[in-house]
Design a protein around this motif. Structure first.
Motif, short mmCIF file in Angstrom:
data_model
loop_
_atom_site.label_atom_id
_atom_site.label_comp_id
_atom_site.label_asym_id
_atom_site.label_seq_id
_atom_site.Cartn_x
_atom_site.Cartn_y
_atom_site.Cartn_z
N PRO A 39 157.99 66.78 7.14
CA PRO A 39 157.61 65.79 8.17
C PRO A 39 156.67 66.34 9.23
O PRO A 39 156.86 66.13 10.42
N TYR A 40 155.63 67.03 8.81
CA TYR A 40 154.65 67.58 9.74
C TYR A 40 153.31 67.68 9.03
O TYR A 40 153.21 67.64 7.80
N ARG A 41 152.25 67.80 9.84
CA ARG A 41 150.88 67.87 9.32
C ARG A 41 150.14 69.03 9.96
O ARG A 41 150.35 69.34 11.14
N LEU A 42 149.27 69.64 9.17
CA LEU A 42 148.46 70.75 9.67
C LEU A 42 147.60 70.28 10.84
O LEU A 42 146.95 69.24 10.78
N GLY A 43 147.62 71.04 11.94
CA GLY A 43 146.81 70.71 13.10
C GLY A 43 147.37 69.60 13.96
O GLY A 43 146.71 69.14 14.89
N HIS A 44 148.59 69.16 13.66
CA HIS A 44 149.16 68.05 14.42
C HIS A 44 150.59 68.33 14.89
O HIS A 44 150.95 68.03 16.02
N THR A 207 151.73 74.91 6.36
CA THR A 207 153.14 75.06 6.01
C THR A 207 153.57 73.97 5.05
O THR A 207 154.33 74.22 4.11
N GLY A 208 153.08 72.75 5.26
CA GLY A 208 153.45 71.63 4.39
C GLY A 208 153.04 71.87 2.95
O GLY A 208 153.81 71.63 2.02
N LEU A 209 151.81 72.37 2.75
CA LEU A 209 151.34 72.63 1.39
C LEU A 209 152.16 73.74 0.74
O LEU A 209 152.54 73.63 -0.43
N PHE A 210 152.47 74.77 1.49
CA PHE A 210 153.29 75.86 0.98
C PHE A 210 154.67 75.35 0.53
O PHE A 210 155.13 75.64 -0.57
N VAL A 211 155.33 74.58 1.40
CA VAL A 211 156.67 74.08 1.07
C VAL A 211 156.62 73.14 -0.13
O VAL A 211 157.49 73.18 -1.01
N GLN A 212 155.60 72.28 -0.18
CA GLN A 212 155.48 71.34 -1.31
C GLN A 212 155.28 72.11 -2.62
O GLN A 212 155.88 71.78 -3.64
N CYS A 213 154.43 73.13 -2.60
CA CYS A 213 154.19 73.92 -3.82
C CYS A 213 155.46 74.65 -4.25
O CYS A 213 155.86 74.57 -5.43
N ALA A 214 156.09 75.34 -3.33
CA ALA A 214 157.30 76.08 -3.67
C ALA A 214 158.41 75.13 -4.11
O ALA A 214 159.23 75.48 -4.97
N THR A 243 163.64 78.03 2.93
CA THR A 243 164.86 77.56 3.58
C THR A 243 164.74 77.54 5.10
O THR A 243 165.57 76.94 5.78
N ASN A 244 163.71 78.18 5.64
CA ASN A 244 163.52 78.18 7.09
C ASN A 244 162.03 78.33 7.42
O ASN A 244 161.60 79.30 8.04
N PRO A 245 161.22 77.34 7.01
CA PRO A 245 159.77 77.44 7.25
C PRO A 245 159.43 77.25 8.72
O PRO A 245 160.22 76.72 9.50
N LYS A 246 158.22 77.69 9.08
CA LYS A 246 157.75 77.54 10.46
C LYS A 246 156.81 76.34 10.52
O LYS A 246 155.63 76.47 10.16
N PRO A 247 157.29 75.18 10.96
CA PRO A 247 156.41 73.99 11.02
C PRO A 247 155.27 74.21 11.99
O PRO A 247 155.40 74.95 12.97
N PRO A 248 154.13 73.55 11.77
CA PRO A 248 153.00 73.70 12.70
C PRO A 248 153.35 73.07 14.04
O PRO A 248 154.07 72.08 14.12
N LYS A 249 152.82 73.67 15.09
CA LYS A 249 153.04 73.13 16.42
C LYS A 249 152.01 72.06 16.73
O LYS A 249 150.90 72.07 16.21
#
Length: 263
Positions: A39-44, A207-214, A243-249
């Protein structure tokens, strides 16, 4: 109801936004529910943040750790690789690496042979490999090397005709293909429970692309106990474990010291 709700632009642009605007004209009381694993987007930042956010709140969430504990997902086993890409000199544009520069860096004979040799050594007991590449040439070169070594491999990208792609995925599902290399597809929503090895050859600042790929390796299957992740791209080090990604700020506003963050 909108699945993969992180795909909706956080600005007033894009097909989703146009559709929602038109539907709202027809029904001013329209309510929208979004579903997404990221539930996050790069740069947002989070998709319910910001003045133009289409969602007002995060109503319900469940963590990957909870789903693992409940047996709904298969665990990922990330291994430190001997080969790692050095992206320190690759330019960043719109928050992520410039693809043309990134492919020029990673798509070399030296790197390609090194990562393929390491995959062969570390994943010899794995039955279904999904490999994320940077560009079409990169993906094809990796597929060619694997095929030469006796690993039946298909290459999936946006330029592959629909019927050919469908057959390739069917062959992968049936075990006729042991591996797939992918560019820009098979990252979100692709569901093949047999996947027991993921190789990340595509560094990303998202982070979103990484989590989606994994996440393609999280599906459970009777023939697998876990999914091996070979991260040549350094994405785990950048974004943290799945299991504990760092969402974009969220971007800072003028005069704002720190961006808001969700717990």
């Amino acid at each position: 109801f909108i699945d993969e709700a992180h795909s909706i632009s956080h600005k007033q642009t894009g097909q989703y936004r146009e559709l929602i605007a038109d539907l709202t004209k027809i029904n001013p009381h329209l309510r929208i529910v979004g579903l997404t694993g990221t539930p996050y987007r790069l740069g947002h930042g989070f998709i319910d943040e910001g003045p133009d956010a289409i969602f007002s709140d995060l109503l319900y969430s469940v963590t990957i750790t909870e789903l693992l504990d409940q047996g709904h997902l298969a665990p990922l086993r990330s291994k430190h690789t001997a080969t790692e890409y050095d992206t320190s000199k690759v330019a960043i544009r719109a928050g992520d690496y410039v693809v043309s520069e990134l492919e020029k860096l990673v798509d070399t004979d030296e790197y390609n042979h090194a990562v393929v040799d390491e995959m062969m050594a570390r994943a010899s007991d794995r039955k279904a490999w999904l490999i994320f590449a940077v560009g079409v040439s990169h993906a094809q070169h990796i597929a060619d090397l694997l095929n030469e070594l006796g690993v039946p491999t298909g290459c999936v990208h946006g330029g592959v005709p629909g019927t050919e792609r469908k057959q390739m995925l069917a062959d992968f599902n049936a075990g006729k293909l042991r591996a797939l290399t992918s560019v820009g597809v098979l990252t979100t929503g692709y569901d093949e429970p047999r996947i027991d090895m993921i190789a990340m050859l595509r560094p990303t600042a998202s982070t979103g692309l990484f989590v989606q790929c994994a996440g393609r390796g999280l599906r459970t299957h009777p023939d697998k106990t876990d999914c091996l992740v070979l991260d040549f791209a350094g994405n785990v080090a950048t974004h943290g474990p799945i299991t504990n990604p760092k969402p974009p700020k969220a971007p800072k506003k003028k005069g704002q010291q720190e961006s808001s963050e969700k717990p």
